[in-house]
Motif scaffolding. Structure first.
Motif, PDB file in Angstrom:
ATOM      1  N   MET B   1     -22.698 -22.415  31.394  1.00 15.21           N
ATOM      2  CA  MET B   1     -23.789 -21.571  30.928  1.00 15.21           C
ATOM      3  C   MET B   1     -23.609 -21.256  29.437  1.00 15.21           C
ATOM      4  SD  MET B   1     -24.937 -18.179  30.360  1.00 15.21           S
ATOM      5  CE  MET B   1     -23.898 -16.961  31.109  1.00 15.21           C
ATOM      6  N   THR B   2     -22.387 -20.892  29.070  1.00 16.98           N
ATOM      7  CA  THR B   2     -22.138 -20.534  27.673  1.00 16.98           C
ATOM      8  C   THR B   2     -22.273 -21.744  26.754  1.00 16.98           C
ATOM      9  OG1 THR B   2     -19.816 -20.700  28.268  1.00 16.98           O
ATOM     10  CG2 THR B   2     -20.683 -18.509  27.996  1.00 16.98           C
ATOM     11  N   LEU B   3     -21.863 -22.911  27.253  1.00 17.99           N
ATOM     12  CA  LEU B   3     -22.009 -24.117  26.419  1.00 17.99           C
ATOM     13  C   LEU B   3     -23.489 -24.459  26.227  1.00 17.99           C
ATOM     14  CD1 LEU B   3     -19.145 -26.567  27.465  1.00 17.99           C
ATOM     15  CD2 LEU B   3     -19.560 -25.522  25.240  1.00 17.99           C
ATOM     16  N   VAL B   4     -24.272 -24.226  27.278  1.00 16.17           N
ATOM     17  CA  VAL B   4     -25.722 -24.462  27.168  1.00 16.17           C
ATOM     18  C   VAL B   4     -26.315 -23.506  26.139  1.00 16.17           C
ATOM     19  CG1 VAL B   4     -27.921 -24.346  28.410  1.00 16.17           C
ATOM     20  CG2 VAL B   4     -25.916 -25.328  29.517  1.00 16.17           C
ATOM     21  N   LEU B   5     -25.861 -22.246  26.181  1.00 15.97           N
ATOM     22  CA  LEU B   5     -26.341 -21.250  25.212  1.00 15.97           C
ATOM     23  C   LEU B   5     -25.963 -21.661  23.783  1.00 15.97           C
ATOM     24  CD1 LEU B   5     -27.701 -18.515  24.789  1.00 15.97           C
ATOM     25  CD2 LEU B   5     -25.485 -17.421  25.162  1.00 15.97           C
ATOM     26  N   ALA B   6     -24.712 -22.154  23.634  1.00 16.51           N
ATOM     27  CA  ALA B   6     -24.265 -22.619  22.310  1.00 16.51           C
ATOM     28  C   ALA B   6     -25.138 -23.778  21.832  1.00 16.51           C
ATOM     29  CB  ALA B   6     -22.804 -23.049  22.382  1.00 16.51           C
ATOM     30  N   LEU B  41     -20.157 -30.752  18.686  1.00 21.23           N
ATOM     31  CA  LEU B  41     -20.080 -30.097  20.005  1.00 21.23           C
ATOM     32  C   LEU B  41     -19.766 -31.128  21.091  1.00 21.23           C
ATOM     33  CD1 LEU B  41     -20.416 -27.372  21.439  1.00 21.23           C
ATOM     34  CD2 LEU B  41     -22.808 -27.905  21.780  1.00 21.23           C
ATOM     35  N   TYR B  42     -20.410 -32.288  20.988  1.00 18.96           N
ATOM     36  CA  TYR B  42     -20.164 -33.352  21.973  1.00 18.96           C
ATOM     37  C   TYR B  42     -18.700 -33.802  21.900  1.00 18.96           C
ATOM     38  CZ  TYR B  42     -20.265 -37.908  24.193  1.00 18.96           C
ATOM     39  OH  TYR B  42     -19.974 -38.975  24.998  1.00 18.96           O
ATOM     40  N   THR B  43     -18.173 -33.954  20.667  1.00 17.17           N
ATOM     41  CA  THR B  43     -16.779 -34.379  20.496  1.00 17.17           C
ATOM     42  C   THR B  43     -15.829 -33.349  21.103  1.00 17.17           C
ATOM     43  OG1 THR B  43     -17.467 -35.352  18.414  1.00 17.17           O
ATOM     44  CG2 THR B  43     -15.106 -35.202  18.782  1.00 17.17           C
ATOM     45  N   ALA B  44     -16.136 -32.073  20.880  1.00 18.66           N
ATOM     46  CA  ALA B  44     -15.266 -31.023  21.412  1.00 18.66           C
ATOM     47  C   ALA B  44     -15.248 -31.064  22.936  1.00 18.66           C
ATOM     48  CB  ALA B  44     -15.738 -29.660  20.916  1.00 18.66           C
ATOM     49  N   VAL B  45     -16.430 -31.208  23.554  1.00 23.52           N
ATOM     50  CA  VAL B  45     -16.503 -31.260  25.021  1.00 23.52           C
ATOM     51  C   VAL B  45     -15.778 -32.504  25.533  1.00 23.52           C
ATOM     52  CG1 VAL B  45     -18.078 -31.500  26.980  1.00 23.52           C
ATOM     53  CG2 VAL B  45     -18.634 -29.923  25.137  1.00 23.52           C
ATOM     54  N   ALA B  46     -16.017 -33.651  24.865  1.00 18.80           N
ATOM     55  CA  ALA B  46     -15.372 -34.890  25.304  1.00 18.80           C
ATOM     56  C   ALA B  46     -13.858 -34.784  25.174  1.00 18.80           C
ATOM     57  CB  ALA B  46     -15.887 -36.058  24.457  1.00 18.80           C
ATOM     58  N   ARG B  47     -13.413 -34.130  24.124  1.00 23.69           N
ATOM     59  CA  ARG B  47     -11.971 -33.973  23.911  1.00 23.69           C
ATOM     60  C   ARG B  47     -11.350 -33.128  25.027  1.00 23.69           C
ATOM     61  NH1 ARG B  47      -7.780 -36.181  20.822  1.00 23.69           N
ATOM     62  NH2 ARG B  47      -6.202 -34.597  20.612  1.00 23.69           N
ATOM     63  N   VAL B  48     -12.056 -32.058  25.427  1.00 21.75           N
ATOM     64  CA  VAL B  48     -11.540 -31.217  26.526  1.00 21.75           C
ATOM     65  C   VAL B  48     -11.461 -32.040  27.809  1.00 21.75           C
ATOM     66  CG1 VAL B  48     -12.081 -29.247  28.009  1.00 21.75           C
ATOM     67  CG2 VAL B  48     -12.337 -29.045  25.553  1.00 21.75           C
ATOM     68  N   LEU B  49     -12.498 -32.831  28.065  1.00 18.80           N
ATOM     69  CA  LEU B  49     -12.531 -33.593  29.311  1.00 18.80           C
ATOM     70  C   LEU B  49     -11.532 -34.750  29.304  1.00 18.80           C
ATOM     71  CD1 LEU B  49     -16.390 -33.681  29.926  1.00 18.80           C
ATOM     72  CD2 LEU B  49     -14.701 -32.223  31.023  1.00 18.80           C
ATOM     73  N   ASP B  50     -11.189 -35.242  28.118  1.00 19.75           N
ATOM     74  CA  ASP B  50     -10.281 -36.393  28.026  1.00 19.75           C
ATOM     75  C   ASP B  50      -8.808 -36.013  27.991  1.00 19.75           C
ATOM     76  OD1 ASP B  50     -12.313 -38.094  28.044  1.00 19.75           O
ATOM     77  OD2 ASP B  50     -12.349 -38.547  25.903  1.00 19.75           O
ATOM     78  N   LEU B 307     -16.422 -21.498  21.851  1.00 20.77           N
ATOM     79  CA  LEU B 307     -15.000 -21.361  22.202  1.00 20.77           C
ATOM     80  C   LEU B 307     -14.851 -20.905  23.649  1.00 20.77           C
ATOM     81  CD1 LEU B 307     -12.161 -21.469  20.857  1.00 20.77           C
ATOM     82  CD2 LEU B 307     -12.382 -19.038  20.487  1.00 20.77           C
ATOM     83  N   VAL B 308     -15.678 -19.943  24.032  1.00 23.14           N
ATOM     84  CA  VAL B 308     -15.640 -19.431  25.403  1.00 23.14           C
ATOM     85  C   VAL B 308     -16.007 -20.550  26.389  1.00 23.14           C
ATOM     86  CG1 VAL B 308     -16.854 -17.902  26.985  1.00 23.14           C
ATOM     87  CG2 VAL B 308     -16.084 -17.032  24.799  1.00 23.14           C
ATOM     88  N   GLY B 309     -17.055 -21.292  26.093  1.00 20.68           N
ATOM     89  CA  GLY B 309     -17.501 -22.367  26.991  1.00 20.68           C
ATOM     90  C   GLY B 309     -16.449 -23.452  27.133  1.00 20.68           C
ATOM     91  N   LEU B 310     -15.851 -23.849  26.015  1.00 17.55           N
ATOM     92  CA  LEU B 310     -14.845 -24.915  26.062  1.00 17.55           C
ATOM     93  C   LEU B 310     -13.597 -24.450  26.814  1.00 17.55           C
ATOM     94  CD1 LEU B 310     -15.145 -26.231  22.392  1.00 17.55           C
ATOM     95  CD2 LEU B 310     -15.879 -27.403  24.456  1.00 17.55           C
TER      96      LEU B 310
END
Lengths: 229, 399
Positions: B1-6, B41-50, B307-310
């Motif tokens: 939810m927070t990532l969507v808001l970001a 933002l996409y890189t940050a999310v991908a980095r967390v998932l990877d 930051l909260v979403g990630l």
């Protein structure tokens, strides 16, 4: 006339006022205002910055045209400019110092996280005392800076006026502190009242600060009568 | 939810800039900011998932350990330093042979105190462990009582001087004695993680009688293959099993607590994520370029909300890794217990794990982790867990 003045000053101030209010709001977001010394430093800094901006009557063509084409008294010009500059200072100082009493930052972030993004607040009268100290001292510091800077247009004198304003800003609480220390040594006050922001001794400072600001403004107004605008 | 808001804040502000741009260069700048912000933002999310969550079994070092012969009087004791570490890459245990101590008590060579010995307490040997920043003194006093003194030689947040008096040397017939030296932990920023990772370390001394008969053992095998001296005193520094040592390591990693407040959390955030979020923050400010104040406010809000979403995404991945691993994953447990932003979620997960009967080992570790969670009273010292051992008060002699 008042409306025209406010519109003129709004055009000059709105950028800086917005920036100051945004800085206060960002500080709240980041939970930066968690301790009284940080809040006091922030409030006094912005008071000095805003006071020097409002007091430094730079000669713009728009302002000169305004002054030449209207029947404006120096008194109205001086006082309205002081009021319009004071409002954002007080709002920003109030926003920052209310973090000492209310958990604004924690309440906001509690919508998004379960823990961690919190900032400590001061409990009870101590927090309110610090709030009053920061807000009223910022008003006093703004007024002193405004009065001292408004007296001159010369760059070197402006610099000296700014240095002097910082010293005079600190003089009121420092003088109170000195008087309090003398009172404590003479047995007039209990010693802990000197270290408690909500003691009767410091409450008298909160009452005195606006009065001192009013005196400074009156003196400043008289000096401004002789200043070359 | 927070990532969507970001994402909404980022795209909304930059599109607003595109629509309201006064000239074509500002429009181009806003479009560029939109692309750059979304990519960051996409890189940050991908980095967390990877980023892999360490789920491997602990890396355990081996060493040559002396095996005692109960009938032979040892002439000396060999001393090993065993250290355990929780790092962002997992759990690691290693041995370091640091020397030997002559068995002066056993050979009756203890002398009465002299002027210097009063202060030196007949120290048989001192060791300087430069990597740990401590000096240790081992020996026997004039009455034959054994002691261990640990002194930090440099500034340390947690390691304090202390003495230990029982169970430092193995008793006759025992193979070894293990005495805790210290436990410690802290948060460190890590490249692959959003929030700071909890790291911890612990070290203990392993003292074995020198007998000439050596075998190669891992630290877990030492406790199962050889006989350890058991100390009956409550609050002693002795370690009775490898699980006890791992629990101490986890306790050290979770203590002291993470610092509260937004600024300390940002200080522990990985530098890569700080950079990526600042790019997004700048994109928001470019989009709202007509008002610097509004741009500053929304930029800061975007930074924190991302930051909260990630961190939420990362916590979910750590919990999933913990659920899928059958063996206790001390590194992931430490991250869970020390999670600064998602304490309720972590505690609820650990409670589920503790009540899960499919894996007794995981449930036991989850119960221990719950006892370390903030706001909970820590359990009894592991050295008191020995079954059938009578606790003695100071001054009483062990049987």
């Amino acid at each position: 006339m008042t409306g025209a003045f406010i519109r003129l000053f709004h055009r000059e101030y709105s950028g800086l006022a917005g920036l100051v209010l945004a800085a206060a709001a960002v500080g709240v977001l980041f939970g930066a205002f968690y301790s009284p010394d940080i809040v006091a430093f922030f409030a006094l800094s912005l008071a000095v910055i805003f006071g020097s901006t409002a007091g430094g009557f730079f000669r713009s063509s728009r302002r000169l045209e305004f002054l030449l084409t209207r029947n404006v008294t120096r008194r109205a010009f001086f006082l309205l400019r002081w009021v319009v500059g004071l409002v954002p200072v007080l709002i920003a100082a109030l926003l920052a110092s209310s973090c000492l009493v209310f958990p604004l930052s924690s309440d906001l972030w509690s919508f998004f996280v379960e823990s961690g993004l919190t900032a400590a607040t001061l409990s009870g009268p101590g927090g309110w005392g610090w709030l009053a100290f920061c807000v009223l001292s910022s008003g006093w510091a703004y007024t002193v800076t405004f009065v001292l800077v408004s007296r001159t247009r010369d760059e070197s004198e402006l610099f000296i006026a700014l240095l002097l304003s910082v010293a005079v800003c600190a003089s009121a609480p420092a003088a109170f502190w000195g008087l309090g220390a003398l009172g404590v040594s003479g047995g007039l006050f209990p010693s802990d009242s000197l270290y408690s922001p909500s003691s009767t001794f410091w409450i008298s400072y909160y009452i005195a600060a606006p009065l001192l600001a009013a005196v400074a403004l009156t003196v400043g107004l008289r000096l401004f009568e002789r200043t070359d605008v | 939810m927070t990532l969507v808001l970001a994402f909404i804040i980022l795209v909304g502000s930059t599109l607003w800039g595109v629509i309201r741009a006064a000239d074509k260069w500002r429009r181009v700048a806003c479009i560029f900011a939109l692309v750059l912000g979304v990519a960051s933002l996409y890189t940050a999310v991908a980095r967390v998932l990877d980023t892999p969550i360490p789920v491997a079994a602990p890396e355990i070092g081996k060493a040559n350990i002396d095996r005692t012969d109960g009938d032979v009087q040892p002439s000396a004791y060999s001393v090993h330093l065993v250290s355990g570490e929780i790092t962002p890459n997992g759990e690691r245990w290693s041995f370091l042979a640091i020397g030997s101590v002559p068995a002066t008590r056993d050979s009756g060579e203890i002398v009465g105190p002299t002027t210097s010995a009063v202060f030196e307490r007949n120290i048989s040997k001192s060791f300087f462990l430069s990597r740990l920043g401590i000096r240790i003194y081992l020996g026997w006093d004039e009455r034959g009582g054994e002691f261990l003194t640990v002194e930090p030689v440099s500034w340390s947040t947690y390691i304090r001087p202390f003495n230990s008096y029982w169970g430092i040397f193995p008793r006759r017939g025992d193979d070894f004695a293990a005495t805790r030296l210290f436990i410690t932990g802290r948060d460190v920023p890590a490249d692959g993680t959003v929030l700071g990772r909890r790291i911890g370390s612990m070290a203990f001394l392993l003292v074995t009688p020198v007998s000439g008969d050596e075998i190669i053992l891992g630290i877990d095998e030492v406790f199962t293959s050889l006989k350890c001296t058991v100390n009956p005193y409550s609050g002693s520094n002795n370690i009775g099993s490898f699980d006890e040592a791992r629990r101490l390591l986890l306790r050290g990693a979770c203590f002291p607590r993470s610092r509260e407040g937004i600024l300390p959390i940002i200080a522990d955030t990985g530098p890569l994520f700080i950079a990526l979020l600042l790019i997004g923050c700048a994109a928001v400010m470019v989009g709202l370029n007509r008002s610097l104040a509004l741009g500053l406010l929304f930029g800061a809000f975007y930074f924190l909300i991302s930051l909260v979403g990630l961190s939420s995404l990362e916590t979910d991945r750590v919990l999933a890794a913990l659920r899928s691993s059958q063996e206790p994953n001390v590194s992931a447990i430490a991250s869970t217990v020390a999670s600064p932003l998602w304490r309720d979620r972590s505690l609820s997960f650990l409670n589920d794990l503790a009540s899960d009967s499919s894996s007794q080992s995981r449930a036991t570790w989850a119960n221990f982790a719950i006892s370390l969670s903030p706001g909970r009273i820590s359990g009894a010292a592991p050295s008191n867990d020995g079954e059938g051992i009578e606790e003695l008060e100071p001054g009483e002699s062990p049987q």
